[in-house]
Design an enzyme around this catalytic site. Structure first.
Site, PDB file in Angstrom:
ATOM      1  N   GLY A  18      -0.857   2.627   1.450  1.00  0.00           N
ATOM      2  CA  GLY A  18       0.091   3.659   1.033  1.00  0.00           C
ATOM      3  C   GLY A  18      -0.541   4.642   0.060  1.00  0.00           C
ATOM      4  N   ARG A  22       4.694   9.527  -4.483  1.00  0.00           N
ATOM      5  CA  ARG A  22       5.651   9.668  -5.586  1.00  0.00           C
ATOM      6  C   ARG A  22       5.020   9.445  -6.948  1.00  0.00           C
ATOM      7  NH1 ARG A  22      10.773   6.145  -4.573  1.00  0.00           N
ATOM      8  NH2 ARG A  22       9.396   4.834  -3.312  1.00  0.00           N
ATOM      9  N   GLN A  89      -6.285   1.365   8.350  1.00  0.00           N
ATOM     10  CA  GLN A  89      -5.125   1.832   9.106  1.00  0.00           C
ATOM     11  C   GLN A  89      -5.278   3.345   9.267  1.00  0.00           C
ATOM     12  OE1 GLN A  89      -1.305   1.585   7.142  1.00  0.00           O
ATOM     13  NE2 GLN A  89      -0.152   1.585   9.077  1.00  0.00           N
ATOM     14  N   GLY A 162      15.313  -3.871   1.949  1.00  0.00           N
ATOM     15  CA  GLY A 162      15.826  -4.509   3.144  1.00  0.00           C
ATOM     16  C   GLY A 162      16.652  -5.733   2.790  1.00  0.00           C
TER      17      GLY A 162
END
Length: 467
Positions: A18, A22, A89, A162
């Site tokens: 990531g 932010r 990734q 979640g």
């Protein structure tokens, strides 16, 4: 809880691709520090005592700085945390896709190490995670026989997380992300803590079945719970304190993690026998080591790599980095110890004294307003107020060596490289540019000249100029 595990081996995948937009930072999110250590180093340090057979960190293509911080180098061939491999990734397609990226590296390892029974999946931005928690999650997976063991939590604000949807038997049927949840599911307070342990034999076959049919068009790793259930594979969970598994996505959350970590470190220090007079004003690094009966006064900051033996007192407003302090020493107030400062037994370093790359022998004292850099100070030597080791000539650093039981008078400048012998006496106000023999008295200052009546003449001259 004991951190011991059954004899089966496990591997770990650390998701760290990531970008952390932010955070509003050029620094990759996982390299932001908590208690003087990058967040991803905290995660790797939590894994280390459990001796994983392999660790694979999943990064984005632009994260060379993260790879350098966690993998072996020519200077450190073993790496800071053993052998950590990196998988890339290529595009940010979600956590499930990140685990797929790990397959290129971990798949080969699993073929060569069939004793690996579990894969623990963690996030690189969870600095408060502890070894005992990872051990507990692995034990839950193994003891239950479930294909997946999940970390659950009940945060004060469940909105971003979640939710665990449980069946009538209390096992996890599926995990629904907030953006995909219906009103009833949003009322669930048991949330996903992010980390999971998955049976090695099932992980990649489950991940390969992931689809991105959701609000974010991403491959959610959490969807493997529902896929496992459709194949009659169970998922269990353990509930953990929310603050231990929360990730960091903003500067505010970074500050919250720092506060929680400092509270933990303060508690550990006091439990180990140190006295913190005002604990909330003392700040530790993750690797600070304090002995028994150490007293830390208010407003002290410990940078990385500080080790303090028993019966030491650190007085208020001192700042320590890379320092080693032996038993009985007193530091501060307002002292600054920089990397390479070594204080032997019963040394006193007082107010407004800075020490860098310098060893002070047993019983040496530098009590006031002094800079000691790149120096060796012998046992029992007294360093007077205002003493400076002039260690830098604008191009190179040079060392000052002072023998045992020497006396260095106040306001002395020692122009390195220079040696002062045992039992030597350097007069106040001296500028020492040559070696001082043992037992010698050295006076190196201009001769005082008095001109009687000259002060009155100067006053009259200046009065005339003002008119």
């Amino acid at each position: 809880m004991s951190q011991s595990l059954p004899k089966q081996s496990f591997a770990a995948i650390v998701l760290a691709a990531g970008e952390g937009t932010r955070m509003r930072s050029a620094l990759p999110k996982v390299l932001h520090e908590v208690a003087g250590r990058p967040m991803i180093h905290h995660v790797l340090a939590a894994l280390e005592p459990l001796s994983p057979s392999a660790i694979v960190a999943v990064l984005s293509p632009s994260m060379q700085a993260v790879a350098k911080a966690i993998t072996p180098t020519l200077d450190d061939p073993k790496g800071p945390f053993g052998s950590v491999s990196v998988a890339i990734q290529q595009e940010p397609k979600g956590t499930g896709d990140a685990v797929k990226a790990a397959k290129s590296v971990l798949g080969r390892i699993l073929i060569l190490a069939p004793d690996i029974t579990d894969i623990i999946i963690l996030f690189g931005d969870a600095p408060l995670l502890q070894s005992a928690t990872i051990a507990r999650l692995l034990a839950a997976r193994r003891e239950s026989g479930a294909a997946i063991a999940l970390a659950g939590m009940r945060p004060a604000d469940p909105a971003p997380y979640g939710r665990f949807v449980l069946d009538k038997g209390g096992t996890v049927a599926r995990i629904v992300e907030t953006k995909d949840a219906n009103p009833e599911e949003l009322k669930i307070t048991l949330c996903n803590g992010g980390i999971m342990a998955v049976a090695a034999q099932h992980l990649f076959e489950l991940v390969d079945r992931l689809e991105n049919i959701n609000a974010k068009r991403e491959f959610y790793l959490t969807d493997i719970v529902g896929i496992a259930r459709s194949r009659d594979l169970a998922s269990t969970y353990i509930e953990l304190p929310a603050e231990e598994v929360l990730g960091v996505n903003t500067r505010a959350e970074l500050a919250q993690a720092e506060a929680l970590m400092q509270d933990r470190l303060r508690h550990q220090a006091m439990e180990a026998g140190a006295t913190l007079i005002a604990p909330e004003t003392v700040f530790f690094s993750a690797d600070t080591r304090l002995g028994r009966d150490v007293v830390v006064e208010p407003n002290v900051v410990f940078g990385p790599d500080v080790s303090i033996a028993d019966n030491v007192r650190i007085r208020s407003f001192s700042h320590l980095d890379g320092a080693t302090i032996a038993e009985g020493a007193i530091v501060g107030p307002y002292a600054r110890l920089r990397p390479g400062a070594v204080l032997e037994r019963d040394v006193h370093v007082g107010n407004f004294v800075e020490v860098k790359a310098t060893r002070l022998g047993a019983g040496a004292k530098a009590n006031h307003l002094t800079y000691l850099g790149d120096a060796e100070i012998g046992p029992g030597t007294n360093i007077g107020a205002g003493t400076i080791t002039c260690n830098y000539d604008g191009f190179n650093k040079h060392r000052t060596v002072i023998g045992a039981r020497a006396f260095i008078g106040s306001d002395t400048s020692l122009v390195a490289p220079v040696t002062v012998g045992d039992d030597a006496y350097v007069a106040t106000g001296s500028v020492i540019t040559s070696d001082v023999p043992a037992d010698a008295l050295s006076i190196a200052r201009g001769r005082q000249v008095d001109k009687p009546g000259r002060a009155a003449e100067l006053r009259e001259r200046f009065r005339g100029m003002k008119k």
